[in-house]
Scaffold this motif. Structure first.
Motif, PDB file in Angstrom:
ATOM      1  N   LEU A 168      38.229  47.253  35.708  1.00 47.84           N
ATOM      2  CA  LEU A 168      37.267  48.334  35.933  1.00 47.84           C
ATOM      3  C   LEU A 168      36.800  48.354  37.388  1.00 47.84           C
ATOM      4  CD1 LEU A 168      35.641  50.647  34.722  1.00 47.84           C
ATOM      5  CD2 LEU A 168      33.938  48.977  33.998  1.00 47.84           C
ATOM      6  N   GLY A 169      36.520  47.182  37.943  1.00 48.51           N
ATOM      7  CA  GLY A 169      36.130  47.105  39.349  1.00 48.51           C
ATOM      8  C   GLY A 169      37.226  47.618  40.260  1.00 48.51           C
ATOM      9  N   PHE A 170      38.472  47.230  39.979  1.00 41.93           N
ATOM     10  CA  PHE A 170      39.602  47.683  40.794  1.00 41.93           C
ATOM     11  C   PHE A 170      39.784  49.195  40.705  1.00 41.93           C
ATOM     12  CE2 PHE A 170      44.114  48.872  40.833  1.00 41.93           C
ATOM     13  CZ  PHE A 170      44.416  48.595  42.160  1.00 41.93           C
ATOM     14  N   SER A 171      39.806  49.735  39.485  1.00 37.03           N
ATOM     15  CA  SER A 171      40.060  51.169  39.328  1.00 37.03           C
ATOM     16  C   SER A 171      38.924  52.009  39.911  1.00 37.03           C
ATOM     17  CB  SER A 171      40.296  51.521  37.858  1.00 37.03           C
ATOM     18  OG  SER A 171      39.167  51.205  37.077  1.00 37.03           O
ATOM     19  N   LEU A 172      37.692  51.559  39.776  1.00 30.25           N
ATOM     20  CA  LEU A 172      36.584  52.308  40.369  1.00 30.25           C
ATOM     21  C   LEU A 172      36.581  52.202  41.888  1.00 30.25           C
ATOM     22  CD1 LEU A 172      33.729  51.572  37.823  1.00 30.25           C
ATOM     23  CD2 LEU A 172      34.968  53.729  38.160  1.00 30.25           C
ATOM     24  N   THR A 173      37.019  51.072  42.425  1.00 31.71           N
ATOM     25  CA  THR A 173      37.137  50.933  43.882  1.00 31.71           C
ATOM     26  C   THR A 173      38.191  51.882  44.421  1.00 31.71           C
ATOM     27  OG1 THR A 173      36.422  48.635  43.813  1.00 31.71           O
ATOM     28  CG2 THR A 173      37.637  49.322  45.756  1.00 31.71           C
ATOM     29  N   VAL A 174      39.345  51.948  43.736  1.00 25.02           N
ATOM     30  CA  VAL A 174      40.412  52.861  44.163  1.00 25.02           C
ATOM     31  C   VAL A 174      39.925  54.303  44.083  1.00 25.02           C
ATOM     32  CG1 VAL A 174      42.699  53.739  43.556  1.00 25.02           C
ATOM     33  CG2 VAL A 174      42.279  51.287  43.593  1.00 25.02           C
ATOM     34  N   TRP A 214      44.725  58.853  37.119  1.00 26.66           N
ATOM     35  CA  TRP A 214      45.164  57.568  36.573  1.00 26.66           C
ATOM     36  C   TRP A 214      44.067  56.523  36.718  1.00 26.66           C
ATOM     37  CZ3 TRP A 214      45.231  53.152  39.385  1.00 26.66           C
ATOM     38  CH2 TRP A 214      45.227  53.275  40.783  1.00 26.66           C
ATOM     39  N   ALA A 215      43.340  56.537  37.847  1.00 29.85           N
ATOM     40  CA  ALA A 215      42.267  55.557  38.051  1.00 29.85           C
ATOM     41  C   ALA A 215      41.116  55.809  37.083  1.00 29.85           C
ATOM     42  CB  ALA A 215      41.775  55.605  39.491  1.00 29.85           C
ATOM     43  N   LEU A 216      40.822  57.060  36.830  1.00 29.00           N
ATOM     44  CA  LEU A 216      39.773  57.378  35.859  1.00 29.00           C
ATOM     45  C   LEU A 216      40.204  56.995  34.446  1.00 29.00           C
ATOM     46  CD1 LEU A 216      38.597  60.813  37.291  1.00 29.00           C
ATOM     47  CD2 LEU A 216      37.585  58.553  37.629  1.00 29.00           C
ATOM     48  N   GLY A 217      41.477  57.227  34.118  1.00 30.55           N
ATOM     49  CA  GLY A 217      41.994  56.817  32.812  1.00 30.55           C
ATOM     50  C   GLY A 217      41.958  55.308  32.632  1.00 30.55           C
ATOM     51  N   VAL A 218      42.340  54.587  33.680  1.00 27.94           N
ATOM     52  CA  VAL A 218      42.287  53.119  33.628  1.00 27.94           C
ATOM     53  C   VAL A 218      40.837  52.650  33.494  1.00 27.94           C
ATOM     54  CG1 VAL A 218      42.694  51.015  34.977  1.00 27.94           C
ATOM     55  CG2 VAL A 218      44.464  52.760  34.833  1.00 27.94           C
ATOM     56  N   ALA A 228      24.320  49.136  46.823  1.00 27.32           N
ATOM     57  CA  ALA A 228      24.372  48.113  47.872  1.00 27.32           C
ATOM     58  C   ALA A 228      25.785  47.574  48.078  1.00 27.32           C
ATOM     59  CB  ALA A 228      23.424  46.964  47.527  1.00 27.32           C
ATOM     60  N   ILE A 229      26.563  47.415  47.001  1.00 26.09           N
ATOM     61  CA  ILE A 229      27.891  46.787  47.139  1.00 26.09           C
ATOM     62  C   ILE A 229      29.018  47.633  46.578  1.00 26.09           C
ATOM     63  CG2 ILE A 229      26.947  44.445  47.160  1.00 26.09           C
ATOM     64  CD1 ILE A 229      27.831  44.146  44.252  1.00 26.09           C
ATOM     65  N   THR A 230      28.837  48.880  46.343  1.00 25.90           N
ATOM     66  CA  THR A 230      29.776  49.845  45.762  1.00 25.90           C
ATOM     67  C   THR A 230      29.893  49.659  44.249  1.00 25.90           C
ATOM     68  OG1 THR A 230      31.884  48.642  45.898  1.00 25.90           O
ATOM     69  CG2 THR A 230      31.168  49.835  47.888  1.00 25.90           C
ATOM     70  N   ILE A 231      30.348  50.710  43.606  1.00 26.09           N
ATOM     71  CA  ILE A 231      30.484  50.679  42.146  1.00 26.09           C
ATOM     72  C   ILE A 231      31.522  49.653  41.706  1.00 26.09           C
ATOM     73  CG2 ILE A 231      32.138  52.612  42.065  1.00 26.09           C
ATOM     74  CD1 ILE A 231      29.391  52.232  39.494  1.00 26.09           C
ATOM     75  N   GLY A 232      32.641  49.582  42.400  1.00 28.01           N
ATOM     76  CA  GLY A 232      33.664  48.592  42.070  1.00 28.01           C
ATOM     77  C   GLY A 232      33.161  47.183  42.307  1.00 28.01           C
ATOM     78  N   GLY A 233      32.443  46.990  43.409  1.00 24.29           N
ATOM     79  CA  GLY A 233      31.887  45.675  43.716  1.00 24.29           C
ATOM     80  C   GLY A 233      30.922  45.197  42.651  1.00 24.29           C
ATOM     81  N   ALA A 234      30.160  46.121  42.072  1.00 21.18           N
ATOM     82  CA  ALA A 234      29.225  45.737  41.009  1.00 21.18           C
ATOM     83  C   ALA A 234      29.988  45.176  39.808  1.00 21.18           C
ATOM     84  CB  ALA A 234      28.385  46.943  40.595  1.00 21.18           C
ATOM     85  N   PHE A 235      31.099  45.811  39.461  1.00 21.84           N
ATOM     86  CA  PHE A 235      31.865  45.320  38.308  1.00 21.84           C
ATOM     87  C   PHE A 235      32.645  44.052  38.633  1.00 21.84           C
ATOM     88  CE2 PHE A 235      30.863  49.585  36.856  1.00 21.84           C
ATOM     89  CZ  PHE A 235      30.411  49.292  35.586  1.00 21.84           C
ATOM     90  N   PHE A 236      33.070  43.898  39.884  1.00 21.96           N
ATOM     91  CA  PHE A 236      33.661  42.616  40.292  1.00 21.96           C
ATOM     92  C   PHE A 236      32.612  41.502  40.196  1.00 21.96           C
ATOM     93  CE2 PHE A 236      36.940  45.077  42.833  1.00 21.96           C
ATOM     94  CZ  PHE A 236      37.999  44.703  42.014  1.00 21.96           C
ATOM     95  N   MET A 237      31.376  41.815  40.587  1.00 23.40           N
ATOM     96  CA  MET A 237      30.288  40.836  40.482  1.00 23.40           C
ATOM     97  C   MET A 237      30.058  40.454  39.016  1.00 23.40           C
ATOM     98  SD  MET A 237      26.280  41.181  41.478  1.00 23.40           S
ATOM     99  CE  MET A 237      25.950  42.134  40.017  1.00 23.40           C
ATOM    100  N   PHE A 238      30.038  41.462  38.128  1.00 21.10           N
ATOM    101  CA  PHE A 238      29.860  41.176  36.701  1.00 21.10           C
ATOM    102  C   PHE A 238      31.028  40.360  36.149  1.00 21.10           C
ATOM    103  CE2 PHE A 238      27.150  45.200  36.513  1.00 21.10           C
ATOM    104  CZ  PHE A 238      25.975  44.483  36.638  1.00 21.10           C
TER     105      PHE A 238
END
Length: 148
Positions: A8-14, A24-28, A89-99
């Motif tokens: 989720l962090g990767f696909s939202l970052t992309v 495709w990123a939204l589907g993932v 503060a850390i982007t949407i993808g970063g938040a999910f990478f943190m989680f």
């Protein structure tokens, strides 16, 4: 759960760094969200309630369970109320990478410090967590994972 959060962090970052909409990123992202929810519902979700009711001695079970529920609700409130600030503060993808990172640390904590309770009576659990155990470290001596 960890894998789903990382995906989720990767696909939202992309998707966040793209100039146009990437279907495709939204589907993932949607698939990763469903995967996270599915694994949470068969893993950590119910285990939180079951484990907390098993580890407290009978005379303190009601108080312990109420404190566990309060901590659970407080943690949920903290995550909910800080999510927007974190992702700004850390982007949407970063938040999910943190989680995902927090989930990985939690998994290690659960595996190392919380003994298996499957197949044990409540009396055995009380003895396992009791400080009055006649053996040195009751948690490590009685943990069936140590016999592997």
């Amino acid at each position: 759960m960890i894998g789903a959060l990382a995906v989720l962090g990767f696909s939202l970052t992309v998707a966040d760094h793209s100039d146009h909409i990437l279907l495709w990123a939204l589907g993932v992202s949607i698939a990763a969200t469903y995967t996270f929810v599915a694994f949470f519902n068969i893993g950590l979700g119910p285990v939180t309630w079951v484990y907390s009711s098993e580890i407290f001695p009978l005379k303190l079970r009601a108080q312990g369970a109420s404190i566990a529920v309060a901590v659970n609700r407080l943690t949920n409130a903290i995550v909910s109320m800080t999510f927007i600030s974190i992702y700004k503060a850390i982007t949407i993808g970063g938040a999910f990478f943190m989680f995902a990172g927090i989930s990985a640390v939690a998994w290690v904590f659960f595996y190392v410090f919380l003994p298996e309770t499957k197949g044990r009576s409540l009396e055995e659990m009380e003895a396992l967590f009791s400080k009055k155990s006649s053996r040195g470290n009751a948690v490590n001596d009685s943990d069936p994972r140590q016999n592997v």
